[in-house]
Design an enzyme around this catalytic site. Structure first.
Site, PDB file in Angstrom:
ATOM      1  N   TRP A 470       0.805  -1.220   0.000  1.00  0.00           N
ATOM      2  CA  TRP A 470       0.000   0.000   0.000  1.00  0.00           C
ATOM      3  C   TRP A 470       0.842   1.275   0.000  1.00  0.00           C
ATOM      4  O   TRP A 470       0.288   2.362   0.094  1.00  0.00           O
ATOM      5  CB  TRP A 470      -0.919  -0.016   1.219  1.00  0.00           C
ATOM      6  CG  TRP A 470      -1.762  -1.241   1.269  1.00  0.00           C
ATOM      7  CD1 TRP A 470      -2.977  -1.426   0.672  1.00  0.00           C
ATOM      8  CD2 TRP A 470      -1.447  -2.474   1.936  1.00  0.00           C
ATOM      9  NE1 TRP A 470      -3.443  -2.685   0.929  1.00  0.00           N
ATOM     10  CE2 TRP A 470      -2.531  -3.361   1.698  1.00  0.00           C
ATOM     11  CE3 TRP A 470      -0.366  -2.919   2.703  1.00  0.00           C
ATOM     12  CZ2 TRP A 470      -2.553  -4.656   2.196  1.00  0.00           C
ATOM     13  CZ3 TRP A 470      -0.391  -4.217   3.207  1.00  0.00           C
ATOM     14  CH2 TRP A 470      -1.472  -5.078   2.956  1.00  0.00           C
ATOM     15  N   ASP A 471       2.147   1.167  -0.076  1.00  0.00           N
ATOM     16  CA  ASP A 471       3.043   2.318   0.051  1.00  0.00           C
ATOM     17  C   ASP A 471       2.883   2.987   1.409  1.00  0.00           C
ATOM     18  O   ASP A 471       2.936   4.199   1.537  1.00  0.00           O
ATOM     19  CB  ASP A 471       2.796   3.339  -1.068  1.00  0.00           C
ATOM     20  CG  ASP A 471       3.927   4.354  -1.195  1.00  0.00           C
ATOM     21  OD1 ASP A 471       5.033   4.086  -0.682  1.00  0.00           O
ATOM     22  OD2 ASP A 471       3.715   5.426  -1.799  1.00  0.00           O
ATOM     23  N   TYR A 472       2.694   2.184   2.450  1.00  0.00           N
ATOM     24  CA  TYR A 472       2.664   2.697   3.811  1.00  0.00           C
ATOM     25  C   TYR A 472       4.091   2.730   4.378  1.00  0.00           C
ATOM     26  O   TYR A 472       4.347   2.308   5.499  1.00  0.00           O
ATOM     27  CB  TYR A 472       1.766   1.829   4.697  1.00  0.00           C
ATOM     28  CG  TYR A 472       0.293   1.942   4.396  1.00  0.00           C
ATOM     29  CD1 TYR A 472      -0.270   3.110   3.889  1.00  0.00           C
ATOM     30  CD2 TYR A 472      -0.572   0.869   4.643  1.00  0.00           C
ATOM     31  CE1 TYR A 472      -1.620   3.206   3.623  1.00  0.00           C
ATOM     32  CE2 TYR A 472      -1.932   0.962   4.388  1.00  0.00           C
ATOM     33  CZ  TYR A 472      -2.454   2.136   3.872  1.00  0.00           C
ATOM     34  OH  TYR A 472      -3.804   2.236   3.618  1.00  0.00           O
TER      35      TYR A 472
END
Length: 806
Positions: A470-472
């Protein structure tokens, strides 16, 4: 002179024309809303847009055929249904902050249009009613102005509870006269013991000088966001601009002492999402001669400079003529593909460099390696990478650092007492597909990693997200502080994340010192050859800042959609039902309009990090509430070429993720009017008691004063909250300074209560973190005001400095 019958005839006829035109607008609006409402019902949404649209059509038809009571009743019913529906949904969401703006967006235009239409109807039939209609309009205007004035953001009086705290300097922190690193010190606390400016006198803060770097975006293909926080050490202030130019200024006047321009090519900067220079580094003794005091800076094309702090000339004994080539051993296919935008951390005699790697271009992107160089000679001391078990092992001839590994693009923290460096890592070469990531990459993705300052060896690591799709990634700088845990004072690392958690870890061992729960995460269906973790870690002792602050990450539904007209509101609602959404860890998909990523790519808590008042035990956080649409595109359908294959980021409609089965599109979820499709607030500022875990206060941060629908300023200082980038400054006197929002203001809040005490106008966007210092008996507060083109704030080239009036 009395109005003659013929005059009344022409007046009535004129108002009848106006009335008919307004009825036409009402009818067309109703038809459009009904059409979108029918589409919404077809995708499984509420019928209320269809109902409200039809009621507007009926009201317009009655007004056209039979002006009068029937028309008025129909309009009243149409507005009443819309108002009732809006209040029902707003109440169902829990009366969130800025609910009034949400309500105005739902019914404001409809109310105004129906009111004007009915007024024209009366004037067309009863010409002498003009005075009464005008009086009613005047009352309405005055009431609206009163509401705006009531909600207008304005300074308040401080409370009596903001007593002056002890000015004791935290171990390893900065003193009041200096600001030695991006967040004051390498502990990352964003704190200063300076206390001349207090809640009682902050209202007297005035701009005293400003400096312009003259460094503006060179073309439309390069996106600037300088984001610099200056250093003040000894008698010098040192700052950098987006392209890596360095300036030495007089701290009291802003007079330029020297200027160094590395002459970075504009073409190199095209690969960067945003071109920044968040910090320079400092080494040596203030006032020392012949490069005994040095300023370190980096550029987008991979150069690390050591400059003589006296005059800005490169120090010849460092590297090759004052330069270390950061592209060595990287195998970079395209200049600018990997570069250090957060600048060097100078810890002891080591210059430690992380780097951003342009997102989602290719699986075999440049390495995420973190390197340490000798501050005097420029010799490589160690190179940490997820795939390098021995950080001190030299590269063999022709060997490069491992490709595609997790990088460290944010600011680096260190504790010299423990001899540790703390890294907040990002993702491997592709953010949203991880089917071929290795076990080592997953271990060090979106993680806090403690490495030995002397050797670069990994001492411990903690992944804040498992197998991140999630590109966290970790944007917030890790914070080192002392905290009492069960009656024992512990040295801890506090890590804020895009997922909204505050994790507290033992700085020496990585042991979790506040409760963490693993909670089930959504599962299939999954992309080709993908896997997903069955659960994810959540910090449960503190509030979560993934959306509206609360005990868990906020989960939105169709009621949270928003528009400033019924049409864009319906459009956003249709899109919501066409996306996959099962909460914060919804898996990516190729279906429909993709996956709703909430919180979005800018957070939760992003690179601005935390401000910590250790004496008060308060952590200040700012975070955004702005989703993305993430749609995975099968590689056979991706036509955009990746950087390194002849492609250029500004030309891409789809991020290629070359070397994986999918490209990705992930725009912010905005309406056709360039307004978020989620109801406000779009950004928050909050305070948390670090001892008890209690949320002390939270409130929207930012107004639409400088930006609104279609990016047009509204000139309204009503706190709706805006997406924000940049961090807080906390001072010993009980003040928190922050800009960060999409309006051009630097604000001062009372740390304990959240009361706004002062605001200062900036000439451009303040997407940098402020700092403060004492100089010759006077406290100064400084902030870089250069804007952020990706956040669509005003671009500039300013450093603005405030002090108390004399």
């Amino acid at each position: 002179m009395a109005m003659q019958p013929s005059d009344r005839f022409f007046v009535s006829r004129g108002w009848r024309v106006v009335h008919l035109l307004l009825l036409l607008v009402v009818g067309l609006l109703g038809l459009a809303q009904a059409g979108l409402g029918g589409w919404l019902v077809a995708v499984g949404g509420t019928p209320m847009h269809l109902v409200c649209g039809l009621l507007l059509v009926i009201a317009a038809f009655l007004g056209w055929r039979r002006p009068g009571a029937a028309e008025g009743l129909a309009m009243l019913v149409a507005f009443g249904v819309a108002l009732g529906w809006a209040i029902f949904e707003i109440a169902g969401k829990g009366w969130m902050p800025a609910w009034g703006f949400d309500l105005a967006g739902r019914v404001g235009i409809v109310f105004a249009l129906l009111a004007f239409t009915f007024a024209a109807s009366i004037l067309a039939r009863v010409p002498r009613s003009g005075l009464a209609v005008g009086g009613a309009a005047g009352v309405g205007i005055l009431a609206s102005a009163g509401l705006v004035a009531f909600f207008w953001e304005r300074p308040m009086e401080p409370t009596t509870g903001a007593a002056l705290a002890s000015q004791q300097v935290p171990a390893g922190g900065n003193d009041a006269s200096e600001w030695r690193a991006h967040a004051g010190s390498h502990l990352g606390q964003g704190y200063s013991p300076a206390a001349q400016v207090t809640p009682a006198n902050v209202s007297r803060l005035r701009e005293v000088w400003r400096h312009r770097t003259r460094d503006l975006p060179p073309n439309e293909r390069v996106f600037y966001s300088a984001q610099n926080t200056p250093l003040v050490i000894g008698d010098g202030l040192y700052t950098c601009s987006a392209s890596g130019q360095v300036f030495a200024l007089d701290p009291a006047t802003g007079q330029e002492r020297w200027h160094f321009d590395p002459r970075t090519s504009p073409s190199v900067m095209e690969s960067l999402f945003s071109v920044a220079c968040r910090a320079v580094g400092h080494h040596g003794t203030p006032g020392a001669q012949a490069c005994g005091e040095r300023i370190f800076s980096t550029t987008a094309d991979g150069r690390l400079f050591a400059l003589d702090a006296r005059n800005g000339t490169p120090c010849a004994e460092f590297g090759e003529g004052g330069i270390v080539d950061l592209t060595e051993g990287m195998g970079i296919r395209e200049p600018g593909f990997a570069s250090s935008t957060s600048g060097p951390a100078v810890v002891g005699d080591a210059v430690i460099i992380g780097q951003q790697v342009s997102d989602n271009q290719r699986r075999d992107a440049p390495s995420g390696v973190v390197r340490a160089y000798d501050a005097r000679s420029g010799a490589l001391l160690w190179a940490w990478d997820a795939h390098r078990p021995d950080a001190q092992a030299p590269l063999a001839p022709g060997e490069i650092f491992p490709r595609g590994t997790p990088n460290v693009w944010t600011l680096i923290t260190a504790d010299e007492q423990l001899g540790l460096v703390f890294l907040g890592t990002g993702n491997s070469g592709a953010d949203h597909w991880g089917g071929n990531r290795t076990q080592e990459e997953d271990r060090f993705t979106s993680a806090v990693v403690a490495v030995d300052l002397a050797t670069g060896a990994t001492r411990w690591s903690f992944a804040t997200v498992d197998h991140d799709l999630w590109d966290y990634d970790i944007g917030a700088q890790p914070v080192v502080m002392d905290m009492e845990i069960e009656g024992v004072m512990r040295r801890v690392v506090v890590q804020g994340t895009k997922t909204g958690s505050l994790f507290v870890l033992d700085a020496a061992t990585g042991e979790a010192l506040r409760p963490i729960e693993r909670r089930p995460a959504p599962q299939g269906p999954l992309l080709s050859n993908e896997r997903i973790s069955p659960d994810q870690p959540h910090s449960v002792f503190y509030p979560n800042f993934a959306g509206h602050p609360g005990p868990m990450p906020e989960v939105v539904d169709a009621r949270h959609t928003f528009g400033v007209t019924p049409l864009d509101a319906a459009w956003c609602r249709i899109q919501f039902h066409q996306m996959r959404y099962e909460g914060i860890f919804t898996p990516p998909t190729t279906e429909g309009r993709g996956m709703l990523l909430f919180p979005g790519t800018i957070g939760g808590i992003n690179w601005g990090g935390l401000g910590v008042d250790q004496a008060r035990r308060i952590a200040i956080t700012n975070h955004s509430r702005l989703p993305n649409q993430v749609l995975m595109i099968p590689q056979a359908e991706v036509t955009d070429r990746a950087v390194g294959d002849g492609g250029a980021r500004p030309d891409q409609a789809t991020a290629p993720q070359a070397g994986t089965p999918y490209g990705v599109q992930r725009p912010m979820w905005l309406s056709p009017l360039d307004v978020p499709c989620i109801a406000p607030p779009w950004g928050y500022l909050a305070a948390t008691d670090m001892a008890t875990g209690q949320l002390l206060w939270s409130q929207p941060l930012g107004t639409g004063f400088d930006t609104g629908p279609l990016l047009m300023p509204t000139f309204l200082r009503i706190a709706t909250g805006t997406p924000n980038i940049g961090g807080p400054l906390v001072t010993a006197s009980g003040l928190t300074f922050i800009a960060a929002a999409q309006d051009d203001w630097l604000r001062a809040f009372e740390t304990e209560t959240g009361r706004l005490l002062w605001s200062g106008r900036l000439p451009a966007g303040g997407q940098a973190s402020p700092m403060t210092y004492m100089h010759q008996g006077r406290q100064y507060v400084a902030i870089g005001a250069a804007g952020h083109q990706r956040l669509e704030t005003r671009t500039g080239d300013y450093l603005v400095v405030f002090a108390l009036d004399e």
